[in-house]
Design a protein around this motif. Structure first.
Motif, short mmCIF file in Angstrom:
data_model
loop_
_atom_site.label_atom_id
_atom_site.label_comp_id
_atom_site.label_asym_id
_atom_site.label_seq_id
_atom_site.Cartn_x
_atom_site.Cartn_y
_atom_site.Cartn_z
N VAL A 41 -55.29 -19.00 -36.93
CA VAL A 41 -55.96 -17.70 -37.00
C VAL A 41 -57.46 -17.95 -37.11
O VAL A 41 -57.88 -18.78 -37.92
N VAL A 42 -58.23 -17.29 -36.29
CA VAL A 42 -59.68 -17.42 -36.36
C VAL A 42 -60.29 -16.04 -36.60
O VAL A 42 -59.87 -15.05 -36.00
N GLN A 43 -61.24 -16.00 -37.48
CA GLN A 43 -61.91 -14.74 -37.84
C GLN A 43 -63.41 -14.95 -37.64
O GLN A 43 -64.01 -15.82 -38.26
N ASP A 44 -63.98 -14.18 -36.72
CA ASP A 44 -65.39 -14.44 -36.39
C ASP A 44 -66.01 -13.24 -35.68
O ASP A 44 -65.33 -12.25 -35.41
N LEU A 45 -67.27 -13.36 -35.34
CA LEU A 45 -67.98 -12.29 -34.63
C LEU A 45 -67.75 -12.38 -33.12
O LEU A 45 -67.75 -11.38 -32.42
N TYR A 46 -67.64 -13.63 -32.65
CA TYR A 46 -67.56 -13.88 -31.22
C TYR A 46 -66.33 -14.73 -30.91
O TYR A 46 -65.78 -15.39 -31.79
N LEU A 47 -65.96 -14.74 -29.66
CA LEU A 47 -64.84 -15.57 -29.23
C LEU A 47 -65.36 -17.01 -29.06
O LEU A 47 -65.76 -17.42 -27.97
N SER A 48 -65.39 -17.74 -30.14
CA SER A 48 -65.94 -19.09 -30.15
C SER A 48 -64.99 -20.05 -29.44
O SER A 48 -63.85 -19.70 -29.10
N GLN A 49 -65.44 -21.28 -29.23
CA GLN A 49 -64.57 -22.31 -28.62
C GLN A 49 -63.30 -22.46 -29.44
O GLN A 49 -62.20 -22.62 -28.89
N THR A 50 -63.45 -22.41 -30.75
CA THR A 50 -62.27 -22.54 -31.61
C THR A 50 -61.37 -21.31 -31.49
O THR A 50 -60.14 -21.42 -31.40
N ALA A 51 -62.02 -20.14 -31.43
CA ALA A 51 -61.23 -18.90 -31.33
C ALA A 51 -60.38 -18.87 -30.05
O ALA A 51 -59.28 -18.32 -30.03
N ARG A 52 -60.92 -19.47 -29.01
CA ARG A 52 -60.18 -19.49 -27.75
C ARG A 52 -58.84 -20.23 -27.88
O ARG A 52 -57.94 -20.06 -27.06
N LEU A 53 -58.76 -21.10 -28.89
CA LEU A 53 -57.53 -21.88 -29.09
C LEU A 53 -56.59 -21.22 -30.10
O LEU A 53 -55.52 -21.75 -30.40
N ALA A 54 -56.98 -20.05 -30.62
CA ALA A 54 -56.22 -19.44 -31.72
C ALA A 54 -55.02 -18.66 -31.22
O ALA A 54 -54.91 -18.31 -30.05
N ASP A 55 -54.10 -18.39 -32.19
CA ASP A 55 -52.98 -17.50 -31.90
C ASP A 55 -53.34 -16.06 -32.21
O ASP A 55 -52.86 -15.14 -31.56
N VAL A 56 -54.15 -15.91 -33.25
CA VAL A 56 -54.63 -14.57 -33.58
C VAL A 56 -56.12 -14.66 -33.86
O VAL A 56 -56.59 -15.61 -34.50
N VAL A 57 -56.86 -13.69 -33.36
CA VAL A 57 -58.30 -13.65 -33.64
C VAL A 57 -58.62 -12.32 -34.31
O VAL A 57 -58.27 -11.25 -33.78
N PHE A 58 -59.24 -12.38 -35.48
CA PHE A 58 -59.68 -11.17 -36.18
C PHE A 58 -61.16 -10.95 -35.92
O PHE A 58 -61.97 -11.85 -36.15
N PRO A 59 -61.54 -9.75 -35.49
CA PRO A 59 -62.97 -9.48 -35.30
C PRO A 59 -63.63 -9.14 -36.64
O PRO A 59 -63.12 -8.28 -37.37
N ALA A 60 -64.73 -9.80 -36.93
CA ALA A 60 -65.40 -9.58 -38.21
C ALA A 60 -66.69 -8.78 -38.02
O ALA A 60 -67.28 -8.78 -36.94
N GLN A 61 -67.07 -8.10 -39.08
CA GLN A 61 -68.34 -7.38 -39.06
C GLN A 61 -69.48 -8.36 -39.32
O GLN A 61 -69.33 -9.32 -40.06
N SER A 62 -70.61 -8.07 -38.70
CA SER A 62 -71.76 -8.93 -38.97
C SER A 62 -72.38 -8.50 -40.30
O SER A 62 -72.11 -7.41 -40.80
N TRP A 63 -73.25 -9.38 -40.80
CA TRP A 63 -73.81 -9.10 -42.14
C TRP A 63 -74.65 -7.84 -42.15
O TRP A 63 -74.80 -7.21 -43.18
N MET A 64 -75.14 -7.43 -41.01
CA MET A 64 -75.97 -6.23 -41.03
C MET A 64 -75.15 -4.95 -40.96
O MET A 64 -75.69 -3.86 -41.04
N GLU A 65 -73.81 -5.11 -40.84
CA GLU A 65 -72.96 -3.93 -40.74
C GLU A 65 -72.24 -3.62 -42.05
O GLU A 65 -71.39 -2.72 -42.10
N ARG A 66 -72.53 -4.38 -43.08
CA ARG A 66 -71.71 -4.27 -44.29
C ARG A 66 -72.52 -4.70 -45.51
O ARG A 66 -73.64 -5.17 -45.39
N GLU A 67 -71.90 -4.54 -46.66
CA GLU A 67 -72.52 -5.00 -47.89
C GLU A 67 -72.03 -6.39 -48.24
O GLU A 67 -70.98 -6.82 -47.76
N GLY A 68 -72.74 -7.04 -49.15
CA GLY A 68 -72.27 -8.32 -49.64
C GLY A 68 -73.33 -8.97 -50.49
O GLY A 68 -74.38 -8.38 -50.78
N SER A 69 -73.04 -10.21 -50.89
CA SER A 69 -74.04 -10.96 -51.65
C SER A 69 -73.95 -12.44 -51.29
O SER A 69 -72.88 -12.93 -50.94
N TYR A 70 -75.10 -13.10 -51.33
CA TYR A 70 -75.15 -14.55 -51.14
C TYR A 70 -75.70 -15.18 -52.41
O TYR A 70 -76.47 -14.56 -53.13
#
Lengths: 868, 173, 434
Positions: free
Chosen positions: A595-624
Motif C-alpha cells: 500500500v502506498v500513500q502519497d501525493l503523486y503516483l511515484s515509482q514506488t506507487a506504480r508497484l503498489a496494490d493499493v494507492v491512497f491519495p493524500a492531501q498536501s500540507w497546504m490543504e490541511r492542518e498539522g504540526s512539525y
C-alpha cells in the motif's frame, strides 16, 4: 550584563532604551514611525536615503561645571543643531529630544520624496508592489501633491531586467537604497549583485553565472522598498490586496521556517483557492524574517495540479484502477489483518506529527513494525540531549561555542547556516569540522578537515584532547588529533559557557551518522554541554519532521532492503524508495501486499496494490517538530481536492480559508493522519481520531511524554517580537508577515541519559589505492519528487552529476562538464554521469548528490572511467 | 590569462597590500587587464575576481563606478579633453569641438580607423595650462598641455604612425 | 602684511634645480627632519610640534593637522597613513606641481606623519590620471629605500616604514577621505558614515591619518625650523604659507605660494597680472567649483585669503583654488558647468545629491541654453535649497554653493538668460557636456 538605559523623548513621548539604540528603533518601540528606505532593522545603518531626517536636540552642558544647563522653569536647556539629522544613524543619548513631526522635519521628508519621485515611474497601477509599497505609502503620507519635475526629462531605463531566471529588476523603479546589495553581502554572504555606475546612473547588476546566484535571492524582494525586485514566480501573477494569508511551516528541511501562503480564488482555476506566493512569516527564534529560495519557490508540489492523485487506486487484473475510498479501505483492512509482524510501515519525516502518530499507532495495533525512511541516524540521542527548551541561536554570542560537523550546512539547512554565521559574527566560537571545504568555513574560527570517512573519529579526537577517559583513536585521524588547531578547538568548546553541536550526514549513511551522533553525544556529556538552554545536539536531518518522528518513537532500519524484502505487507507513506535506489526493486516481487500513500503516483506507487491519495500540507492542518525540537502548527491554505463543492466560509482578510467539516462520504485525497484512522475504524481499533489534526494532537500529547502539556492553543500563542514587521509601515522591515498564528513550543528533553557514554565504533577508514569511494552529499536544489514540481528551479537543479577532485579528474583526463562511466563495484551496475571539478577534493573521492538517481546511501566503492 | 601573462606584475601589485586585504589590488589589476585592449572584458573580470577571492560582480562594480575603466571597446587612444569650468574659461570647449570637426567625429565618438576616441572629461588638475588633454591608452596616461588644434592633430598623426608601425611589426612576428 | 617675497618653502624646486633628485634634495637639508624625528623625538612630541605650528589641512576643510594626528586610536593596531593625492577639484593643480617638482619633501612629510602615529605603512592615493606621476613617485620611493631612508630599522632604530602608491581611476568623490579609504580597499568610492572618523576607524577598519599632499609637504620644515618659525608667517588663526592655484580669466594662471592672509587683489592683480584684454573682474570662486561666487567688488578684493576672513564675503577658502571670472562670462553658463560636474561626480549614495545634482543640471542646461522660463530659475533655487543640509558628505552640499550664490548675487544674468532682459550674448557659450 545589562546595557545601561538611556531616557529621551520622541515627539513628546518618554522612551527608555538601552544605550546604543538608534533613534529610529527607539521611536519604533513607542509606536512613532519614522520613515526609512535604506535602513533595515536587520542591517547596520548606512544613512543613504536621507528619508529619516528628524530634528534632534541635546541637553546643553556648562563647560565649566560639566552640569546640564537649565531653563528658568528648571527644565533642561536643549540645543537643536542647525541641520536635520538621520534617525537611522544616530544613537540615543541621555535627555535627547527628538522631533519628527515638526514642519521642518516634514519638509525634509517631502523634499526627499520629491527627489526620489523625479526618477521613479508612475506605474503603481501595474506594479507588483502596489498595495504593499513603502514608497507608495510614504508618498501618500508625506509626499508633495504634484511634481515640479518635467516629465520628458525623466530618465527612462530598462524595466524587465532578469537578474537570472528567478529575480527580475525594474531599473526605473529602483531608488538605490542598497538594501538588496547589503543583504547579499552581509547576511547572505553572496555578494553577487552590486552597484555599477554612479550618480543618477547607479544601477544594480549581477555578473554571476547563473545570474543572482544565491539561495537567498528572494529575500531581496521582501526588503526592496519599491517594486524594483520581484520574483519570477509572483511577478504579474496577482495584486497584493487580492491575497489572503494562511500561516504555514516550510517542509523542505528541519529548520521549520515560518511561512505565510498567499492565496486567492481564481476563475481560471474553476473558482478554487490557489497559492500565489510563499512569504516568510516572522519567528525570531526560527527563521527571523528570512526564508531560502527553496522554501519560497519550491512549494509547487503541494498545489492542485493535474498530476496529483485524486482517487484511491486498486490493482485489478494487474492494473491500477480508480476505486472508491470504501472499496480501497476495505481491501487494505482485510489484507493487513493477521499479517502481524509481517507488516512494515515505512514513512518519512515529510509527514506531520499527527500523521506519524496515527500511522505508528495503527502499525502497533496490528503488531507490525514502524520504520522511518531516512538516510541519517542519531535521533535517539537528540531526543535526550537535543536542544533544550529556551535554546535560540539568536542568544548565542561571545559565551557560546558552536561545532558543525559532517555537514554542508547552507545546502542542508540554509537558515541554520545563516543563524550560526550570525552567532559567529556576534563572537561565538565557530568550529567547522568537515571532510571538505564548505561555505561556513569562511566564518569559522577553527576550520578543521578530517580524512573522508572519519567524522566520528574526528569528534572522538576532540573528546580525546579533553577527557581523562580517552577513547582510542584510529590511525588515520592521528595527524588531526595531534594538531594544535584541534586542541585549541577542543579547549574553546570545553571552556565555552554554552555549546551546541550540529551534526549532519555529509558523506555518510545511516551507520556512519549513528557513530557520529554517538561521538557528539560523548563530547557534549564530557564537557557538560546539555540539558540547559543553548546547549545540546542538533541533527541536520534530511526532512522537515525527522526530529518529530524520532520523538514519536520512529527509527530507521539499519538494513532496510533486507527488511523490506522479508515483509509480507508494506504500508509506504510519503516515501519513494524505488526512485532513490533501484536496489529496492527486489522487495517488490509481486508476492507481498503493498500500500502506498502519497501525493503523486511515484515509482514506488506504480508497484503498489493499493494507492491512497493524500492531501498536501497546504490543504490541511498539522504540526512539525523542527530539528531544534520546536513544535509548530501549520494551517490549511487551500480547500482539499474533492468532487463535491466545498462548504466555504468566507475567510477574513489575511486569514486562511476555513476547512469544511468532514463529509459523510469520503471523496478526494485525505489527510495522512486520517487514512490510518479510517483503517483503524475498519479494523475495529479504538482510540484513533480522524476528524481533525487537533484531536489527533491531543491524543498524541496525552500518550507521548515529551509532548506532555502541549495543545494546539499553546502552539498558537504569540508574543511581541523585535523588529516589528508586517504592519502598515512596511518600509521598516519589509513584506515579511507578522506572526499572529503561533510561535510554537520547544519540547522538553526525555529524561534518559544512561546509555550515552558507550564509545561509538570508529574503525579506521582508508581510501582505496584503486577505484574510488562515492560519498553521498546533500544539495539544497535536489532532484527529489517534491522539488521537481517547481519548474522555475529546473535550471538551478541541473542534470545529475558527480564531483571529483582536480587530481582525480586529471588522472581520468576529464575536465569540468565532461562525462564519466561510474560503475558500482558491488552490483556492477553502471551509469554515465557528468563531472564537476572541485580542486580541494582528494584523489579517489567521488561526491554523489543525493536524489540524483545514484544508489549511494553511504560510502560506496565505485570504479571510474572517462566517457568523453 | 592575466595570471600567465603578467605573473610578475601581479605579484608586485599584491605585495603592496596586507595579505588579508587582497581586494585592494582590484584597481591596479584592472589597469593591467586594460593594458592590451583598452577595455576590460568579462573573462578578465572573472579572473581578477578569482585572484582576489571576490565575486565577478564586485569587480564589475568597480569597472562601472570609475570612469577610467571601459567595459567596451572604443578607440585604442582616448583623447580626453578637460572641458571643466577653468579650462572652458580658456577656450577648451571650442578647442574640443574644432578638434572633433577636423577628425570628422562628434565628442565621444571614435575615428573611422578605430584608433582615436575624443571625449570630454572632468577636471584634470591642469587648469592653468588649458586647452589640455590626456591621452589614455593601454600603456597609461600622458598629459598634453597648452595645446592648439594643430598641435593636437600633429600628435594624433604621430599616434597613427606609431600604431601602423606596431601593426607592421606584429604582422611580421 | 609684508610685501617682501618670501623664499619658497613648498615650491622650492622653483629656486633649486633638480630638486626631484634625491641627492640634490638631501644636499639641501632633505630628510634631516625625518632623521631628527625618528632618532631624537618621541612620536607624540612630533605631533605636539605640528599642533603648535597651527598647520591646518590644505585639502579644503582646514582642520588642524596636529589635532587630527593626536586623535589616532592607540588601542587599535596597526596604524596607517594615507596621503590624499586625488587632487580633482576644478581649479586645483597645486599637489601635482609639488609631487612633480618637490617630491621628496612631500615623501618626507608622509614619513614624518607615519612616524608620529607609528604607522609602518603609508599609501599615496593618486587620482588615476596621475599615472606618469605615480610611476615617478615609485622611482623616488625606490631611491629612498636604496638610500636606507625607507624600509626596516630606519637610522638604526626599531622603526620601519614602507610607502606605496595607489592609483584611483577617475572619481572626484575619492577626494573625500572616507570614500578614498573605501576605494583603497577595492570598493566603490562612496563616503562612509561619520563618526567614526579615520583616526579611530580608517583603512581596513584601522586607525588612519588621511592628509592632503600640500599639508604633508609643510611638515618637514615645521619639524626642522620649529612651530614658532611657522607661526611667523600667515595670520594668527591661519599660520603659514599656502599655495593658491590661480585660473580662469587671468593673465598669468598658475600656482602662487603666498602667506595665508594675502588679499585677493594682490593675488589676482600683482601676481596674476590682472584680467586679460582689459576686461573687468566680475566674480571670484575661492575654492574651485565648490565655491560660492564672490561678487568681486572692492571690499572682496581687499579681503585677506585665510580661513577666517573669506566667510565675511559669503564664501570659504577651501583648497584656495581661485577661479577668476570676468564680465564676459554669463553666470547661468558658469553654473551649468559646475552642476554638470557635480552630476557627473555624484557617487549616487545619498538621495539629495544623486537626484538633486541630476535635476539641477537639467534646469541649468535649459536656463543656459535660453530654453527656460522665469519659474525655472525659482525652481532651480528651490531644488538647490532642498539639497542643503541633507547630504551624506560635502560633495552634495558644495554642489549648490555656486547655484545659490549665483542666483542671489547675479540675478540679472538669469533674467537675461530667461529672456526677461534682452542683451546680446557676449561670451562663448558652448553647451556643457556630460
Amino acid at each position: 550584563m545589562m546595557a545601561k538605559m538611556v531616557s529621551l523623548t520622541i515627539d513628546g513621548k518618554h522612551v527608555e532604551v538601552p544605550e546604543g539604540t538608534l533613534v529610529v528603533n527607539a521611536a519604533k518601540k513607542v509606536g512613532v514611525d519614522i520613515p526609512v528606505f535604506c535602513y533595515h532593522p536587520k542591517m547596520e545603518p548606512v544613512g543613504m536615503c536621507r528619508m529619516c531626517l528628524v530634528e534632534i536636540g541635546r541637553p546643553m552642558i556648562d563647560r565649566a561645571t560639566g552640569q546640564p544647563l537649565r531653563e528658568e522653569d528648571g527644565s533642561l536647556k536643549i540645543q537643536f543643531g542647525p541641520k536635520l539629522e538621520t534617525a537611522c544613524t544616530t544613537p540615543v543619548s541621555e535627555g535627547m529630544v527628538v522631533l519628527g513631526a515638526t514642519e521642518k522635519a516634514k519638509a525634509g521628508r517631502e523634499d526627499n520624496l520629491e527627489f526620489l519621485q523625479t526618477s521613479h515611474p508612475l506605474d503603481c497601477l501595474i506594479c507588483d508592489k502596489g498595495g504593499e509599497c513603502p514608497l507608495q505609502n510614504l508618498t501618500m503620507g508625506f509626499g508633495p501633491g504634484e511634481s515640479r519635475y518635467l516629465y520628458d526629462e525623466k530618465k527612462h531605463l530598462a524595466k524587465h531586467v532578469p537578474l537570472g531566471e528567478l529575480i527580475y529588476l525594474d531599473r526605473e523603479r529602483c531608488i538605490q537604497c542598497g538594501r538588496c546589495v547589503r543583504f547579499q553581502d552581509l547576511i547572505a554572504a553572496d555578494p553577487v549583485i552590486g552597484f555599477s555606475q554612479r550618480g543618477r546612473s547607479l544601477q544594480i547588476v549581477t555578473y554571476s553565472e547563473p545570474g543572482f546566484d544565491s539561495y537567498w535571492s528572494g529575500n531581496t524582494t521582501d526588503i526592496c522598498p519599491v517594486g524594483a525586485l520581484t520574483t519570477t514566480d509572483f511577478r504579474f501573477r496577482a495584486r497584493p490586496w487580492e491575497l489572503r494569508a494562511a500561516a504555514s511551516i516550510c517542509n523542505h528541511c528541519p529548520v521549520g521556517c515560518n511561512l505565510t501562503l498567499n492565496v486567492r480564488r481564481e476563475a481560471v482555476s474553476g473558482g478554487k483557492w490557489v497559492v500565489k506566493r510563499v512569504m516568510p512569516r516572522q519567528n525570531e527564534a526560527v527563521n527571523e524574517i528570512w526564508i531560502c529560495d527553496k522554501g519560497r519557490l519550491g512549494y509547487h508540489f503541494g498545489r492542485q495540479n493535474a498530476e496529483r492523485l485524486k482517487k484511491p487506486l486498486v490493482r485489478k487484473n494487474g492494473e491500477l484502477q480508480s476505486a472508491t475510498w470504501e472499496e480501497a479501505l476495505e481491501l487494505v483492512a482485510e489484507r493487513f489483518q493477521g499479517v502481524g509482524s509481517g507488516l512494515i510501515t515505512l514513512a518519512s519525516g515529510r509527514l506531520s506529527n499527527e500523521d506519524l502518530f496515527n500511522l505508528g499507532k495503527l502499525t502497533q495495533s496490528l503488531g507490525g513494525r514502524s520504520l522511518l525512511y531516512t538516510s541519517m541516524a542519531g535521533g535517539d540521542l537528540t531526543t535526550q540531549i537535543g536542544f533544550a527548551p529556551g535554546t535560540n541561536f539568536a542568544d548565542m554570542g561571545k559565551e557560546s561555542a558552536i561545532l558543525v560537523v559532517g555537514s554542508d550546512l547552507e545546502e542542508e539547512a540554509p537558515l541554520w547556516w545563516l543563524r550560526v554565521r550570525q552567532a559567529a559574527k556576534r563572537g561565538a566560537t565557530l568550529i567547522v569540522l568537515n571532510a571538505r571545504n564548505t561555505k561556513l568555513d569562511r566564518d569559522a574560527h577553527y576550520s578543521l578537515r578530517f580524512p573522508f570517512g572519519m567524522a566520528a573519529a574526528a569528534v572522538l579526537a576532540l573528546v580525546n584532547a579533553l577527557s581523562p577517559k580517552r577513547p582510542e583513536l584510529p590511525e588515520s585521524i592521528q595527524e588531526l588529533a595531534r594538531s594544535n588547531e584541534l586542541k585549541g578547538a577542543a579547549k574553546a568548546f570545553a571552556e565555552a559557557k554554552d555549546a551546541v553541536i550540529l551534526f549532519g550526514s555529509d558523506g555518510m549513511g545511516l551507520a556512519e551518522t549513528q557513530a557520529l551522533a554517538q561521538a557528539c553525544a560523548n563530547l557534549l556529556l564530557t564537557t557538560d554541554h546539555f540539558g540547559r538552554p543553548n546547549n545540546g545536539l542538533l541533527g541536520v536531518w534530511p526532512r522537515a519532521n525527522d526530529q518529530g518522528a524520532w520523538e514519536l518513537g520512529w527509527q530507521p532500519s539499519m538494513n532496510l532492503p533486507a527488511d523490506l524484502a522479508q515483509a509480507q505487507a508494506l504500508y509506504i507513506v510519503a516515501a519513494d524508495p524505488v526512485s532513490d535506489d533501484p536496489a529496492y526493486l527486489n522487495a517488490f516481487d509481486g508476492q507481498k501486499f503493498v500500500v502506498v500513500q502519497d501525493l503523486y503516483l511515484s515509482q514506488t506507487a506504480r508497484l503498489a496494490d493499493v494507492v491512497f491519495p493524500a492531501q498536501s500540507w497546504m490543504e490541511r492542518e498539522g504540526s512539525y517538530t523542527s530539528g531544534e525540537r520546536r513544535v509548530q502548527r501549520y494551517y490549511p491554505a487551500l480547500q482539499p481536492i474533492a468532487a463535491l463543492p466545498p462548504r466555504v466560509e468566507s475567510p477574513g482578510t489575511r486569514r486562511a480559508p476555513l476547512l469544511t467539516g468532514l463529509r459523510a462520504e469520503l471523496d478526494g485525497p485525505q489527510a495522512d493522519f486520517a487514512i490510518p484512522a479510517y483503517l483503524a475504524e475498519k479494523l475495529g481499533f479504538e482510540g484513533f481520531a480522524h476528524a481533525s489534526a487537533s484531536l489527533v494532537f491531543a491524543r498524541l500529547a496525552a500518550e507521548t511524554p515529551s509532548f506532555s502539556g502541549l495543545t494546539y492553543q499553546k502552539l498558537a500563542e504569540v508574543h511581541e517580537q523585535w523588529p516589528i514587521v508586517g504592519r502598515a509601515d512596511m518600509y521598516y522591515g519589509g513584506t515579511a508577515y507578522e506572526n499572529t498564528q503561533g510561535l510554537g513550543a520547544q519540547l522538553a528533553l526525555a529524561q534518559n541519559g544512561a546509555s550515552l557514554l558507550s564509545w561509538p565504533q570508529a574503525a579506521d577508514f582508508k581510501l582505496p589505492k584503486l577505484g574510488g569511494i562515492a560519498f553521498p552529499i546533500t544539495r539544497l536544489y535536489d532532484r527529489g519528487a517534491t522539488l521537481m514540481h517547481s519548474q522555475l528551479l529546473h535550471k538551478r537543479i541541473g542534470e545529475p552529476y558527480i564531483v571529483l577532485g582536480e587530481q582525480e579528474a586529471n588522472r581520468l583526463k576529464i575536465s569540468q562538464g565532461g562525462f564519466v562511466r561510474l560503475t558500482f563495484t558491488e552490483s556492477q551496475q553502471s551509469v554515465v554521469v557528468q563531472v564537476k571539478v572541485d580542486k580541494n577534493l582528494p584523489e579517489r573521492v567521488v561526491l554523489a548528490p543525493r536524489s540524483f538517481g545514484l544508489p549511494v546511501s553511504g560510502p560506496t566503492p565505485v570504479e571510474l572511467k572517462s566517457a568523453g | 590569462m592575466l595570471a600567465e601573462k603578467y605573473a610578475q606584475e601581479i605579484q608586485t601589485i599584491l605585495a603592496k597590500y596586507p595579505p588579508d586585504q587582497r581586494r585592494s589590488a582590484v584597481m591596479p589589476l584592472l589597469y593591467l587587464a586594460q593594458r592590451d585592449k583598452m577595455y576590460v572584458n568579462r573573462e578578465d573580470m572573472a579572473e581578477i575576481a578569482e585572484i582576489l577571492g571576490i565575486t565577478p560582480t564586485e569587480v564589475a562594480s568597480i569597472v562601472g563606478f570609475y570612469s577610467l575603466y571601459y567595459e567596451e571597446q572604443k578607440g585604442k587612444y582616448h583623447i580626453q579633453v578637460c572641458t571643466d569650468l577653468p579650462c572652458a574659461l580658456r577656450g577648451a570647449d571650442r578647442f574640443m569641438q574644432e578638434l572633433c570637426a577636423r577628425l570628422n567625429i562628434r565628442p565621444g565618438e571614435t575615428t573611422a580607423d578605430g584608433l582615436i576616441t575624443v571625449e570630454p572629461v572632468m577636471c584634470l588638475a591642469a587648469c592653468d595650462k588649458a586647452p589640455m588633454f590626456q591621452v589614455q591608452s593601454g600603456a597609461g596616461l600622458s598629459y598634453y598641455e597648452n595645446q592648439t588644434v594643430e598641435s593636437a592633430l600633429a600628435l594624433i598623426e604621430q599616434l597613427r604612425l606609431d600604431a601602423a608601425r606596431k601593426r607592421g611589426r606584429d604582422s611580421h612576428v | 602684511m609684508s610685501k617682501e617675497k618670501l623664499p619658497y618653502f613648498l615650491l622650492r624646486h622653483r629656486e633649486i634645480p633638480d630638486l626631484d633628485n634625491l641627492e640634490v634634495y638631501r644636499r639641501n637639508g632633505g630628510f634631516q627632519a625625518f632623521e631628527k624625528a625618528v632618532t631624537q623625538m618621541e612620536p607624540t612630541a612630533v605631533t605636539e610640534v605640528v599642533k603648535a605650528s597651527g598647520l591646518r589641512g590644505r585639502g579644503g576643510a582646514g582642520f588642524p593637522t596636529g589635532l587630527k594626528w593626536s586623535f589616532i586610536d592607540n588601542k587599535n593596531w596597526p596604524h596607517y597613513v594615507v596621503a590624499n593625492a586625488d587632487e580633482s577639484e576644478p581649479g586645483t593643480f597645486k599637489d601635482r606641481e609639488i609631487m612633480e617638482g618637490n617630491p621628496y619633501q612631500f615623501l618626507e612629510g608622509v614619513a614624518i606623519c607615519a612616524y608620529a602615529v607609528q604607522a609602518n605603512a603609508a599609501y599615496i592615493y593618486l587620482r588615476g590620471e596621475f599615472w606618469d606621476l605615480a610611476a615617478r613617485l615609485d622611482q623616488h620611493i625606490a631611491a629612498l629605500e636604496a638610500a636606507g631612508l625607507l624600509g626596516e630599522n630606519l637610522f638604526g632604530t626599531k622603526y620601519s616604514l614602507r610607502i606605496y602608491t595607489h592609483l584611483g581611476a577617475g572619481a572626484y568623490i575619492c577626494g573625500e577621505e572616507t570614500a578614498l579609504l573605501e576605494s583603497l580597499e577595492g570598493k566603490l568610492g562612496q563616503p562612509r558614515l561619520r563618526p567614526p572618523f579615520p583616526p579611530s576607524y580608517g583603512l581596513y577598519g584601522k586607525p588612519t591619518i588621511v592628509n592632503n599632499v600640500e599639508t604633508l609637504t609643510n611638515v618637514p620644515l615645521i619639524i626642522e625650523k620649529g612651530a614658532d618659525w611657522y607661526r611667523s608667517m600667515g595670520t594668527e588663526k591661519s599660520p603659514g604659507v599656502k599655495i593658491f592655484s590661480l585660473s580662469g580669466c587671468i593673465n598669468k594662471p598658475g600656482n602662487y605660494e603666498l602667506p595665508l592672509g594675502t588679499t585677493f587683489r594682490e593675488l589676482i592683480f600683482e601676481h596674476g597680472g590682472g584680467i586679460p584684454q582689459g576686461r573687468n573682474i566680475k566674480a571670484i570662486m575661492a575654492a574651485g567649483a565648490s565655491s560660492s561666487l564672490i561678487v568681486a567688488d572692492e571690499r572682496a578684493l581687499d579681503t585677506p585669503m585665510d580661513y577666517e576672513s573669506v566667510p565675511s564675503v559669503g564664501a570659504q577658502l577651501g583648497s584656495a583654488s581661485v577661479i577668476v571670472i570676468d564680465d564676459s562670462v554669463s553666470i547661468p553658463w558658469l553654473i551649468d558647468k559646475t552642476t554638470h560636474f557635480f552630476r557627473h561626480e555624484s557617487c549616487g549614495k545619498c538621495t539629495p545629491c544623486r537626484e538633486g545634482t541630476f535635476w539641477m543640471s537639467h534646469l541649468t542646461e535649459r536656463i543656459a541654453n535660453g530654453r527656460a522660463r522665469r519659474e525655472d530659475v525659482e525652481l532651480l533655487y528651490d531644488v538647490a535649497s532642498q539639497i542643503r543640509g541633507k547630504c551624506l558628505c560635502a560633495l552634495g552640499e558644495f554642489s549648490i554653493e555656486a547655484v545659490l550664490s549665483g542666483i542671489e548675487r547675479f540675478r540679472s544674468d538669469f533674467d537675461v538668460a530667461v529672456g526677461e532682459i534682452q542683451v546680446a550674448a557676449q561670451v562663448e557659450q558652448v553647451p556643457a557636456s556630460d
